[in-house]
Design an enzyme around this catalytic site. Sequence first.
Site, PDB file in Angstrom:
ATOM      1  N   ARG A   1     -44.453  10.057  98.859  1.00  0.00           N
ATOM      2  CA  ARG A   1     -45.603  10.747  98.245  1.00  0.00           C
ATOM      3  C   ARG A   1     -45.125  12.103  97.722  1.00  0.00           C
ATOM      4  O   ARG A   1     -45.187  13.109  98.438  1.00  0.00           O
ATOM      5  CB  ARG A   1     -46.711  10.959  99.280  1.00  0.00           C
ATOM      6  CG  ARG A   1     -47.437   9.694  99.716  1.00  0.00           C
ATOM      7  CD  ARG A   1     -48.592  10.051 100.650  1.00  0.00           C
ATOM      8  NE  ARG A   1     -49.540   8.973 100.792  1.00  0.00           N
ATOM      9  CZ  ARG A   1     -49.567   8.114 101.817  1.00  0.00           C
ATOM     10  NH1 ARG A   1     -48.691   8.207 102.781  1.00  0.00           N
ATOM     11  NH2 ARG A   1     -50.471   7.160 101.851  1.00  0.00           N
TER      12      ARG A   1
ATOM     13  N   ASN B   1     -55.519   1.942 100.598  1.00  0.00           N
ATOM     14  CA  ASN B   1     -56.478   2.997 100.954  1.00  0.00           C
ATOM     15  C   ASN B   1     -57.439   3.234  99.790  1.00  0.00           C
ATOM     16  O   ASN B   1     -58.657   3.222  99.943  1.00  0.00           O
ATOM     17  CB  ASN B   1     -55.764   4.310 101.268  1.00  0.00           C
ATOM     18  CG  ASN B   1     -54.642   4.130 102.261  1.00  0.00           C
ATOM     19  OD1 ASN B   1     -54.668   3.203 103.048  1.00  0.00           O
ATOM     20  ND2 ASN B   1     -53.642   4.992 102.219  1.00  0.00           N
ATOM     21  N   ASP B   2     -56.865   3.477  98.622  1.00  0.00           N
ATOM     22  CA  ASP B   2     -57.722   3.690  97.456  1.00  0.00           C
ATOM     23  C   ASP B   2     -58.361   2.381  97.013  1.00  0.00           C
ATOM     24  O   ASP B   2     -59.496   2.372  96.539  1.00  0.00           O
ATOM     25  CB  ASP B   2     -56.918   4.310  96.302  1.00  0.00           C
ATOM     26  CG  ASP B   2     -56.847   5.818  96.460  1.00  0.00           C
ATOM     27  OD1 ASP B   2     -57.895   6.431  96.702  1.00  0.00           O
ATOM     28  OD2 ASP B   2     -55.734   6.374  96.379  1.00  0.00           O
TER      29      ASP B   2
ATOM     30  N   GLU C   1     -54.339   0.119  92.991  1.00  0.00           N
ATOM     31  CA  GLU C   1     -55.291   0.863  93.820  1.00  0.00           C
ATOM     32  C   GLU C   1     -56.705   0.740  93.273  1.00  0.00           C
ATOM     33  O   GLU C   1     -57.656   1.224  93.866  1.00  0.00           O
ATOM     34  CB  GLU C   1     -54.927   2.345  93.848  1.00  0.00           C
ATOM     35  CG  GLU C   1     -53.488   2.605  94.234  1.00  0.00           C
ATOM     36  CD  GLU C   1     -53.210   4.068  94.472  1.00  0.00           C
ATOM     37  OE1 GLU C   1     -53.333   4.495  95.624  1.00  0.00           O
ATOM     38  OE2 GLU C   1     -52.873   4.781  93.505  1.00  0.00           O
TER      39      GLU C   1
ATOM     40  N   HIS D   1     -56.496  11.486 104.790  1.00  0.00           N
ATOM     41  CA  HIS D   1     -55.194  12.143 104.935  1.00  0.00           C
ATOM     42  C   HIS D   1     -54.924  12.573 106.367  1.00  0.00           C
ATOM     43  O   HIS D   1     -53.769  12.649 106.777  1.00  0.00           O
ATOM     44  CB  HIS D   1     -55.039  13.270 103.921  1.00  0.00           C
ATOM     45  CG  HIS D   1     -54.729  12.701 102.595  1.00  0.00           C
ATOM     46  ND1 HIS D   1     -53.463  12.267 102.276  1.00  0.00           N
ATOM     47  CD2 HIS D   1     -55.521  12.347 101.577  1.00  0.00           C
ATOM     48  CE1 HIS D   1     -53.501  11.717 101.086  1.00  0.00           C
ATOM     49  NE2 HIS D   1     -54.734  11.745 100.626  1.00  0.00           N
TER      50      HIS D   1
ATOM     51  N   CYS E   1     -48.298  -0.582 100.568  1.00  0.00           N
ATOM     52  CA  CYS E   1     -47.890   0.720 101.106  1.00  0.00           C
ATOM     53  C   CYS E   1     -49.093   1.516 101.595  1.00  0.00           C
ATOM     54  O   CYS E   1     -48.957   2.661 101.999  1.00  0.00           O
ATOM     55  CB  CYS E   1     -47.097   1.520 100.089  1.00  0.00           C
ATOM     56  SG  CYS E   1     -48.064   1.950  98.639  1.00  0.00           S
TER      57      CYS E   1
ATOM     58  N   ARG F   1     -63.134   7.747 100.815  1.00  0.00           N
ATOM     59  CA  ARG F   1     -62.264   7.654 101.989  1.00  0.00           C
ATOM     60  C   ARG F   1     -62.300   8.902 102.850  1.00  0.00           C
ATOM     61  O   ARG F   1     -61.791   8.906 103.971  1.00  0.00           O
ATOM     62  CB  ARG F   1     -60.824   7.334 101.572  1.00  0.00           C
ATOM     63  CG  ARG F   1     -60.211   8.360 100.662  1.00  0.00           C
ATOM     64  CD  ARG F   1     -58.968   7.828  99.992  1.00  0.00           C
ATOM     65  NE  ARG F   1     -57.772   8.011 100.796  1.00  0.00           N
ATOM     66  CZ  ARG F   1     -56.541   7.829 100.341  1.00  0.00           C
ATOM     67  NH1 ARG F   1     -56.345   7.406  99.105  1.00  0.00           N
ATOM     68  NH2 ARG F   1     -55.498   8.029 101.103  1.00  0.00           N
TER      69      ARG F   1
ATOM     70  N   ARG G   1     -43.056   7.519  94.402  1.00  0.00           N
ATOM     71  CA  ARG G   1     -44.285   7.529  93.610  1.00  0.00           C
ATOM     72  C   ARG G   1     -44.345   8.855  92.861  1.00  0.00           C
ATOM     73  O   ARG G   1     -44.216   9.922  93.488  1.00  0.00           O
ATOM     74  CB  ARG G   1     -45.504   7.415  94.523  1.00  0.00           C
ATOM     75  CG  ARG G   1     -46.777   7.665  93.711  1.00  0.00           C
ATOM     76  CD  ARG G   1     -48.010   7.403  94.475  1.00  0.00           C
ATOM     77  NE  ARG G   1     -48.319   8.463  95.415  1.00  0.00           N
ATOM     78  CZ  ARG G   1     -49.280   8.356  96.327  1.00  0.00           C
ATOM     79  NH1 ARG G   1     -49.960   7.235  96.442  1.00  0.00           N
ATOM     80  NH2 ARG G   1     -49.532   9.341  97.151  1.00  0.00           N
TER      81      ARG G   1
HETATM   82  C1  PEP Z   1     -53.227   4.248  98.940  1.00  0.00           C
HETATM   83  O1  PEP Z   1     -54.181   4.669  98.263  1.00  0.00           O
HETATM   84  O2  PEP Z   1     -53.282   3.218  99.650  1.00  0.00           O
HETATM   85  C2  PEP Z   1     -51.948   4.972  98.932  1.00  0.00           C
HETATM   86  C3  PEP Z   1     -50.887   4.469  99.514  1.00  0.00           C
HETATM   87  O3  PEP Z   1     -51.928   6.201  98.336  1.00  0.00           O
HETATM   88  P1  PEP Z   1     -52.565   7.536  98.998  1.00  0.00           P
HETATM   89  O4  PEP Z   1     -53.004   7.184 100.384  1.00  0.00           O
HETATM   90  O5  PEP Z   1     -51.497   8.569  98.979  1.00  0.00           O
HETATM   91  O6  PEP Z   1     -53.677   7.816  98.068  1.00  0.00           O
HETATM   92 MG    MG Z   2     -53.751   6.131  96.737  1.00  0.00          MG
END
Ligand code: PEP
Ligand code: MG
Length: 556
Positions: free
Chosen positions: A288, A438-439, A415, A186, A486, A449, A325
């Site tokens: 988000r 990311n996930d 994800e 984050h 995304c 992460r 989302r």
């Molecule tokens: C992701 O996981 O790639 C995503 C876009 O969601 P977040 O980063 O908010 O978990």
């Molecule tokens: Mg995510």
Amino acid sequence: METTLRGVGVSHGVAIGEVRHMGTAVLEPPAKQIRAEDAEREQARARQALEAVAADLTARGHLAGGEAQAVLEAQALMAQDPELRADVERRIAVGSTAERAAYDAFASYRALLAGAGEYLAGRVADLDDVRNRIVARLLGVPMPGVPDSDEPYVLIARDLAPADTALLDPSLVLGFVTEEGGPTSHSAILARALGVPAVVALPGAVELAEGTVVAVDGSTGEVFVEPSPERREELAAAVAERKAALAASSGPGVTSDGHRVPLLANIGGPADVPAAVEAGAEGVGLFRTEFLFLDDAVRAPSRERQVAAYREVLEAFPEGRVVVRVLDAGADKPLAFLTPAEEPNPALGVRGLRTLLDHPDVLRTQLEALAEAVRGLPVHLEVMAPMVADRQDARAFADACRAAGLTATVGAMVEVPAAALRARAVLREVEFVSLGTNDLAQYTFAADRQVGAVARYQDPWQPALLDLVAAAADAARAEAKSCGVCGEAASDPLLACVLVGLGVTSLSMGASSIPYVRASLAKYTVAQCARAAAAARAEDSAEGARRAAHAVLSGE
Ligand code: PEP
Ligand code: MG
């Protein structure tokens, strides 16, 4: 003397400024015994700290106004509670130091609250914050939370959680450096949203002394401590050159042979909209919404508050498309009133859509608020669920959207590797998929992460991740539906071309990355992008994949 430290650059640009630390949670003070004759002095110290913290919280409340004021004033009352004060003084009288007495008194107060029903249990996080402030003051260490500074600074932290940053004043933050975290943490996402340079996974970051001057290069991952005048000049020249090149980039996303790839913005709320519009975003690819929920540890924001926030975003893109989302709570974004307190492995537990299916009232209110917010607006609204794992999840979400009377295009985030592998099945229930890389990287590599030590697995160039992107994009093509990205992978200008080559149909990223990605896409044809993608997938490492794609696209 200048020294150079190296981490992972996650948000472009250069920042030069003094270091300020994010105060961390207070450690347990040692259980030292004091002499009887010191008790009175310790009691006075404790009283002073309780009063000072109460006064500070009240003053912050006045500054913040609105709902935040009510929370801060409730916290000030906790610090002034006469029972609590008496308990602290009693503990000092039998030999505790002021800090240890405060720590222990809060612990028993906490146990009472935690067992006193849902509403009071929700206040435990607020109580912990008050305790941390009091103990920090008594120990003479920085207050937990964002730095208290009127001058712009480079923020240093172990890592940043969304809740930590809610009170951050973006006009004061020149850049971020964190010890932990990877390219998808984050801290990285927030830095890109604010358009400030950031370096993560930098060993020794938290040891940089308060007030030290650093130059942060968010592209190379270098942090120059006490930069020399020559270094400052060199960095300033590089920034000017990059800015001039980007100023020439405008318009919608398109490859050199005219293949359209909508470039959308990732936002956390209405405050991020102006930067997205300014960067020429063709809409929002990831809103988000959990940021709206993080202000209050006790309950979801009211339906009216949600309608107002959603409408503000929807009105900003009259001709565009906005992908909202639904709430993604749990794991790294816990919400006290929704997230189970004791999960052995929160990232693998009840989070994302799983949380919403366990709390259908929260999901229903959010979907109804969206239905109301979009009424009468020309914008194309799309709604997607986080952490969809299979067709059953996708169906449950689509059913909830229908039941709420929402007329929007419904989609699922991919994800979890299972959803990528079986994307065709998911797409039988919804109209589009959006890859949360990311996930997806976190779950593909079993690499948290938030942990800097495993950041290398979070590299979105990992061929295994590219294979999963290809699987989802192929499925979408076969179902004649769309497949966006995304996750942070979309913000890398070279990787963006590879994603298009894999069949991805739109890219969504922090606003500050849009000009870079637009300029990069405009240089290549779709066929070149496809060749770069194939070359990347033929490699066995992230570095190899990056090099192979670069070689294809630069004609080496
Ligand atoms: C992701 O996981 O790639 C995503 C876009 O969601 P977040 O980063 O908010 O978990
Ligand atoms: Mg995510």
